[in-house]
Design a protein around this motif. Sequence first.
Motif, PDB file in Angstrom:
ATOM      1  N   LEU B  48      51.899  62.578  79.226  1.00 26.92           N
ATOM      2  CA  LEU B  48      52.317  61.717  78.117  1.00 26.92           C
ATOM      3  C   LEU B  48      52.542  60.305  78.630  1.00 26.92           C
ATOM      4  O   LEU B  48      52.627  60.082  79.848  1.00 26.92           O
ATOM      5  N   TYR B  50      54.525  56.338  77.526  1.00 27.64           N
ATOM      6  CA  TYR B  50      55.361  55.484  76.690  1.00 27.64           C
ATOM      7  C   TYR B  50      54.866  54.047  76.843  1.00 27.64           C
ATOM      8  O   TYR B  50      54.773  53.528  77.948  1.00 27.64           O
ATOM      9  N   LEU B  56      60.811  58.487  71.729  1.00 29.37           N
ATOM     10  CA  LEU B  56      60.584  59.893  72.039  1.00 29.37           C
ATOM     11  C   LEU B  56      59.080  60.132  71.987  1.00 29.37           C
ATOM     12  O   LEU B  56      58.445  59.962  70.959  1.00 29.37           O
ATOM     13  N   VAL B  57      58.557  60.526  73.121  1.00 29.96           N
ATOM     14  CA  VAL B  57      57.114  60.664  73.263  1.00 29.96           C
ATOM     15  C   VAL B  57      56.772  62.138  73.431  1.00 29.96           C
ATOM     16  O   VAL B  57      57.359  62.821  74.269  1.00 29.96           O
ATOM     17  N   LYS B  58      55.838  62.596  72.642  1.00 30.45           N
ATOM     18  CA  LYS B  58      55.383  63.987  72.767  1.00 30.45           C
ATOM     19  C   LYS B  58      54.069  64.014  73.537  1.00 30.45           C
ATOM     20  O   LYS B  58      53.183  63.167  73.332  1.00 30.45           O
ATOM     21  N   GLY B  59      53.964  65.011  74.411  1.00 30.40           N
ATOM     22  CA  GLY B  59      52.759  65.127  75.211  1.00 30.40           C
ATOM     23  C   GLY B  59      52.094  66.467  75.028  1.00 30.40           C
ATOM     24  O   GLY B  59      52.348  67.179  74.059  1.00 30.40           O
ATOM     25  N   GLU B  64      57.840  66.718  76.320  1.00 37.30           N
ATOM     26  CA  GLU B  64      58.176  65.442  75.721  1.00 37.30           C
ATOM     27  C   GLU B  64      59.108  64.673  76.650  1.00 37.30           C
ATOM     28  O   GLU B  64      59.698  65.239  77.575  1.00 37.30           O
ATOM     29  N   GLU B  66      61.907  61.094  76.704  1.00 37.83           N
ATOM     30  CA  GLU B  66      62.624  60.095  75.924  1.00 37.83           C
ATOM     31  C   GLU B  66      62.885  58.865  76.782  1.00 37.83           C
ATOM     32  O   GLU B  66      63.459  58.953  77.879  1.00 37.83           O
ATOM     33  N   LYS B  78      61.072  70.191  78.353  1.00 38.55           N
ATOM     34  CA  LYS B  78      60.309  71.196  77.624  1.00 38.55           C
ATOM     35  C   LYS B  78      61.286  72.280  77.236  1.00 38.55           C
ATOM     36  O   LYS B  78      62.091  72.717  78.063  1.00 38.55           O
TER      37      LYS B  78
END
Lengths: 115, 113
Positions: B48, B50, B56-59, B64, B66, B78
Amino acid sequence: NAGVMQNPRHLVRRRGQEARLRCSPMKGHSHVYWYRQLPEEGLKFMVYLQKENIIDESGMPKERFSAEFPKEGPSILRIQQVVRGDSAAYFCASSPPAGNTGELFFGEGSRLTVL
Amino acid sequence: AQSVTQLDSHVSVSEGTPVLLRCNYSSSYSPSLFWYVQHPNKGLQLLLKYTSAATLVKGINGFEAEFKKSETSFHLTKPSAHMSDAAEYFCVVLNTGGFKTIFGAGTRLFVKA
């Protein structure tokens, strides 16, 4: 759509010999980066190249190491007169012509063993 | 100058339990931050990234992270670990020049059955 291709995957050299590692970037990518990974360590930046140009070689040892990315053909990392301390995994990464957005696409590495 | 510190060299969790891999960064500017995963004898794969959008980044694979500017952190999480998550994870910052990515030393994740 082939990814970044590195060869050889494994290379064994005796002290004093030369090692040549090749990297073909992803199709359409014109930026190539070389990293070295020593056992139990992270990746250390070595050099950043565009076609026919070295942009940043601040991570390259001053002696014995050189890199090129010719107009045609793969990028080559060359290590002359190898020593045991050169044993490591060497990773190549590429990125598209827009430059480094940070997303690098990595090859599976070339593992050099110096006897 | 930018730098990145991964606070744990090894993390061990049981399958099905949460994963937390910690990363702190140092940057004079708003950084671009990434997590990569490396499975044994393989290259690195982007999990992921940013780039100053949502904090908040989802991969991929349920991971994920933050971005917390006040704490200069970018921890990877996770909810439930899987055996296939066992690998080395690298936190990465992109330098202000825009072309040199700086890698943390890595965190090796072990997942117990």
